[in-house]
Enzyme design. Structure first.
Site, PDB file in Angstrom:
ATOM      1  N   ASN A  11       0.863  -1.184   0.000  1.00  0.00           N
ATOM      2  CA  ASN A  11       0.000   0.000   0.000  1.00  0.00           C
ATOM      3  C   ASN A  11       0.895   1.228   0.000  1.00  0.00           C
ATOM      4  O   ASN A  11       1.483   1.566   1.018  1.00  0.00           O
ATOM      5  CB  ASN A  11      -0.897  -0.039   1.253  1.00  0.00           C
ATOM      6  CG  ASN A  11      -1.750   1.211   1.388  1.00  0.00           C
ATOM      7  OD1 ASN A  11      -1.786   2.057   0.490  1.00  0.00           O
ATOM      8  ND2 ASN A  11      -2.424   1.334   2.529  1.00  0.00           N
ATOM      9  N   TRP A  12       0.976   1.862  -1.154  1.00  0.00           N
ATOM     10  CA  TRP A  12       1.904   2.999  -1.286  1.00  0.00           C
ATOM     11  C   TRP A  12       1.352   4.257  -0.622  1.00  0.00           C
ATOM     12  O   TRP A  12       2.028   5.257  -0.523  1.00  0.00           O
ATOM     13  CB  TRP A  12       2.201   3.262  -2.764  1.00  0.00           C
ATOM     14  CG  TRP A  12       2.910   2.126  -3.467  1.00  0.00           C
ATOM     15  CD1 TRP A  12       3.341   0.950  -2.918  1.00  0.00           C
ATOM     16  CD2 TRP A  12       3.267   2.054  -4.856  1.00  0.00           C
ATOM     17  NE1 TRP A  12       3.942   0.164  -3.866  1.00  0.00           N
ATOM     18  CE2 TRP A  12       3.913   0.805  -5.073  1.00  0.00           C
ATOM     19  CE3 TRP A  12       3.107   2.925  -5.944  1.00  0.00           C
ATOM     20  CZ2 TRP A  12       4.402   0.430  -6.332  1.00  0.00           C
ATOM     21  CZ3 TRP A  12       3.589   2.534  -7.193  1.00  0.00           C
ATOM     22  CH2 TRP A  12       4.234   1.311  -7.375  1.00  0.00           C
ATOM     23  N   LYS A  13       0.097   4.244  -0.232  1.00  0.00           N
ATOM     24  CA  LYS A  13      -0.558   5.410   0.406  1.00  0.00           C
ATOM     25  C   LYS A  13      -0.365   6.642  -0.484  1.00  0.00           C
ATOM     26  O   LYS A  13      -0.348   6.512  -1.693  1.00  0.00           O
ATOM     27  CB  LYS A  13      -0.031   5.576   1.835  1.00  0.00           C
ATOM     28  CG  LYS A  13      -0.164   4.275   2.637  1.00  0.00           C
ATOM     29  CD  LYS A  13       0.085   4.428   4.098  1.00  0.00           C
ATOM     30  CE  LYS A  13      -0.128   3.088   4.803  1.00  0.00           C
ATOM     31  NZ  LYS A  13       0.060   3.157   6.240  1.00  0.00           N
ATOM     32  N   HIS A  98      -9.296   1.035   5.061  1.00  0.00           N
ATOM     33  CA  HIS A  98      -7.999   1.280   5.702  1.00  0.00           C
ATOM     34  C   HIS A  98      -8.187   2.239   6.877  1.00  0.00           C
ATOM     35  O   HIS A  98      -9.000   3.159   6.815  1.00  0.00           O
ATOM     36  CB  HIS A  98      -6.997   1.859   4.693  1.00  0.00           C
ATOM     37  CG  HIS A  98      -5.610   1.824   5.238  1.00  0.00           C
ATOM     38  ND1 HIS A  98      -5.137   2.769   6.110  1.00  0.00           N
ATOM     39  CD2 HIS A  98      -4.624   0.909   5.093  1.00  0.00           C
ATOM     40  CE1 HIS A  98      -3.899   2.447   6.463  1.00  0.00           C
ATOM     41  NE2 HIS A  98      -3.563   1.323   5.859  1.00  0.00           N
ATOM     42  N   GLU A 100      -6.569   4.644   7.856  1.00  0.00           N
ATOM     43  CA  GLU A 100      -6.355   6.069   7.566  1.00  0.00           C
ATOM     44  C   GLU A 100      -7.595   6.688   6.936  1.00  0.00           C
ATOM     45  O   GLU A 100      -7.733   7.917   6.916  1.00  0.00           O
ATOM     46  CB  GLU A 100      -5.096   6.231   6.688  1.00  0.00           C
ATOM     47  CG  GLU A 100      -3.843   6.007   7.531  1.00  0.00           C
ATOM     48  CD  GLU A 100      -2.659   5.407   6.789  1.00  0.00           C
ATOM     49  OE1 GLU A 100      -2.652   5.403   5.549  1.00  0.00           O
ATOM     50  OE2 GLU A 100      -1.734   4.923   7.474  1.00  0.00           O
ATOM     51  N   GLU A 170      -5.032  -4.915  10.684  1.00  0.00           N
ATOM     52  CA  GLU A 170      -4.004  -3.900  10.862  1.00  0.00           C
ATOM     53  C   GLU A 170      -4.298  -3.130  12.147  1.00  0.00           C
ATOM     54  O   GLU A 170      -5.118  -2.203  12.138  1.00  0.00           O
ATOM     55  CB  GLU A 170      -4.006  -2.930   9.682  1.00  0.00           C
ATOM     56  CG  GLU A 170      -3.780  -3.575   8.344  1.00  0.00           C
ATOM     57  CD  GLU A 170      -3.302  -2.562   7.299  1.00  0.00           C
ATOM     58  OE1 GLU A 170      -2.135  -2.635   6.916  1.00  0.00           O
ATOM     59  OE2 GLU A 170      -4.080  -1.693   6.914  1.00  0.00           O
ATOM     60  N   GLY A 176       2.691   2.422  10.742  1.00  0.00           N
ATOM     61  CA  GLY A 176       3.621   3.530  10.550  1.00  0.00           C
ATOM     62  C   GLY A 176       4.329   3.957  11.819  1.00  0.00           C
ATOM     63  O   GLY A 176       4.956   5.017  11.856  1.00  0.00           O
ATOM     64  N   SER A 216       3.701  -1.999  10.362  1.00  0.00           N
ATOM     65  CA  SER A 216       5.156  -2.033  10.555  1.00  0.00           C
ATOM     66  C   SER A 216       5.759  -3.397  10.255  1.00  0.00           C
ATOM     67  O   SER A 216       6.700  -3.818  10.935  1.00  0.00           O
ATOM     68  CB  SER A 216       5.513  -1.557  11.970  1.00  0.00           C
ATOM     69  OG  SER A 216       5.092  -0.225  12.166  1.00  0.00           O
ATOM     70  N   GLY A 237       3.042  -1.050   4.307  1.00  0.00           N
ATOM     71  CA  GLY A 237       3.040   0.373   3.981  1.00  0.00           C
ATOM     72  C   GLY A 237       4.456   0.829   3.670  1.00  0.00           C
ATOM     73  O   GLY A 237       4.967   0.637   2.564  1.00  0.00           O
TER      74      GLY A 237
HETATM   75  P1  13P Z   1       3.222   0.420   7.699  1.00  0.00           P
HETATM   76  O1  13P Z   1       3.782  -0.845   7.106  1.00  0.00           O
HETATM   77  O2  13P Z   1       3.920   1.655   7.189  1.00  0.00           O
HETATM   78  O3  13P Z   1       3.098   0.370   9.174  1.00  0.00           O
HETATM   79  O4  13P Z   1       1.719   0.570   7.119  1.00  0.00           O
HETATM   80  C1  13P Z   1       0.878  -0.532   7.204  1.00  0.00           C
HETATM   81  C2  13P Z   1      -0.334  -0.202   6.435  1.00  0.00           C
HETATM   82  O5  13P Z   1      -1.073   0.696   6.805  1.00  0.00           O
HETATM   83  C3  13P Z   1      -0.618  -0.976   5.214  1.00  0.00           C
HETATM   84  O6  13P Z   1      -1.894  -0.712   4.733  1.00  0.00           O
END
Ligand code: 13P
Length: 260
Positions: A11-13, A98, A100, A170, A176, A216, A237
Site C-alpha cells: 500500500n503505497w498510500k 484502511h 487512515e 491492521e 507507521g 510495521s 506500507g
Molecule cells: P506500515 O507498514 O507503514 O506500518 O503501514 C501498514 C499499512 O497501513 C498498510 O496498509
C-alpha cells in the site's frame, strides 16, 4: 504459514511521484519474476498513477489495486472514483476500510460495507482492512472491535463472493509507528476472525480466507509473523516503497512451512 496461498500487498498510500512510482513498479515486477510462483503480490499505488503503473505491470505477476473506491456507481459524486473506473484503469483489486480512512476521514462500518458491496458487485477483489486503536486494545476491547468491524463490513456479502474477499488485520497503533503486534497476539486475533467467519459463513469459507497482517511489517519481523498458523501474508506500507525491502518480505513467505 499454511496451505492457503500467501499474499503480500504494497500500500503505497499518498507517496511517490510518477517517476518513483514507475521505477518502483518496474523493480517489483522484475524481482517477482525471479521468485517461485507460490505467492500473490499486489501493489496499491495512488490513483493518478494507476494507468501508468498498469502499463509497467502488464504481463508481470504483480496485480494492481486501488486504495479506495466509491460506494456509488458513476454519477454526480465529485472527487469520487467508481469501481467501474478502477476496472477500466486496470485494477482488479481494491482496499476498503484502511484505518487512515476510518480514523482520518471518519468512514463508518456501514459506509465501508456499501463500498465492499459495490466493489464486489463490479467484479473487483476486496481487501477489507480492520483493526483496533491503542485505546481499544488497552481497554481489552480488541476482539469485540474487530468482530464488529467484520460483521458490519461483511453484512449482505454473499458466500459466493467471499472467494474475492481478503481480510487485512491492521492494528491502528502498529501502522507507521515501528511498533509491531507480537506474533502470538496477532495470531490470536487472526484465529478469532477465522472462527467468526466460520460462524457467519461456514468452515470451508473460513479455512480458505486469507487473513493478512499489516502494521510495521518489515524484512526483519516478517518471518516470525508469517510463520503463525493464521497469518497468510502482509499488507505493507512503508517497506513497500523500497523494492528491496518489499521483495525481501515477499521472499519471507517462501521460507515458511506450507502445511498446517
Ligand atoms: P506500515 O507498514 O507503514 O506500518 O503501514 C501498514 C499499512 O497501513 C498498510 O496498509
Amino acid at each position: 504459514m499454511n496451505s492457503r496461498r500467501p499474499c503480500i500487498g504494497g500500500n503505497w498510500k499518498m507517496n511517490t511521484r510518477l517517476e518513483d512510482a514507475l521505477l518502483l513498479a518496474r523493480s517489483v515486477a522484475e524481482g517477482v519474476d525471479t521468485i517461485d510462483d507460490c505467492v500473490d503480490v499486489v501493489v496499491y499505488p495512488p490513483f493518478p498513477w494507476i494507468t501508468h503503473v498498469a502499463d509497467v505491470l502488464s504481463g508481470s505477476r504483480v496485480a494492481l489495486g486501488a486504495q479506495d473506491v466509491s460506494s456509488h456507481g458513476d454519477g454526480a459524486y465529485t472527487g469520487q472514483i467508481s469501481a467501474g473506473m478502477l476496472l477500466d484503469s486496470g485494477c482488479t483489486k481494491v482496499l476498503v476500510g484502511h484505518s487512515e480512512r476510518r480514523h482520518g476521514l471518519g468512514e463508518s462500518n456501514s459506509l465501508l460495507n456499501e463500498k465492499a458491496l459495490a466493489a464486489l458487485e463490479s467484479g473487483l477483489e476486496v481487501m477489507l482492512c480492520i483493526g483496533e486503536t491503542l485505546e481499544e486494545r488497552d481497554s481489552g476491547r480488541t476482539n469485540e472491535v474487530v468482530a464488529t468491524q467484520v460483521a458490519e463490513c461483511l453484512s449482505g456479502v454473499e458466500a459466493g463472493s467471499m472467494a474475492r474477499m481478503t481480510i487485512a488485520y491492521e492494528p491502528v497503533w502498529a501502522i507507521g509507528t515501528g511498533r509491531t503486534a507480537e506474533p502470538g497476539d496477532a495470531q490470536e486475533v487472526h484465529a478469532g476472525i477465522r472462527t467468526q467467519l466460520a460462524d457467519l459463513y461456514d468452515a470451508p469459507i473460513a479455512a480458505g480466507m486469507r487473513i493478512l497482517y499489516g502494521g510495521s511489517m518489515k524484512p526483519g519481523n516478517a518471518g516470525e509473523l508469517l510463520e503463525q498458523a493464521d497469518i497468510d501474508g502482509g499488507l505493507i506500507g512503508g517497506a513497500s516503497l523500497d523494492s528491496d525491502e518489499f521483495l525481501s518480505i515477499i521472499n519471507a513467505t517462501m521460507t515458511q512451512g506450507s502445511a498446517d
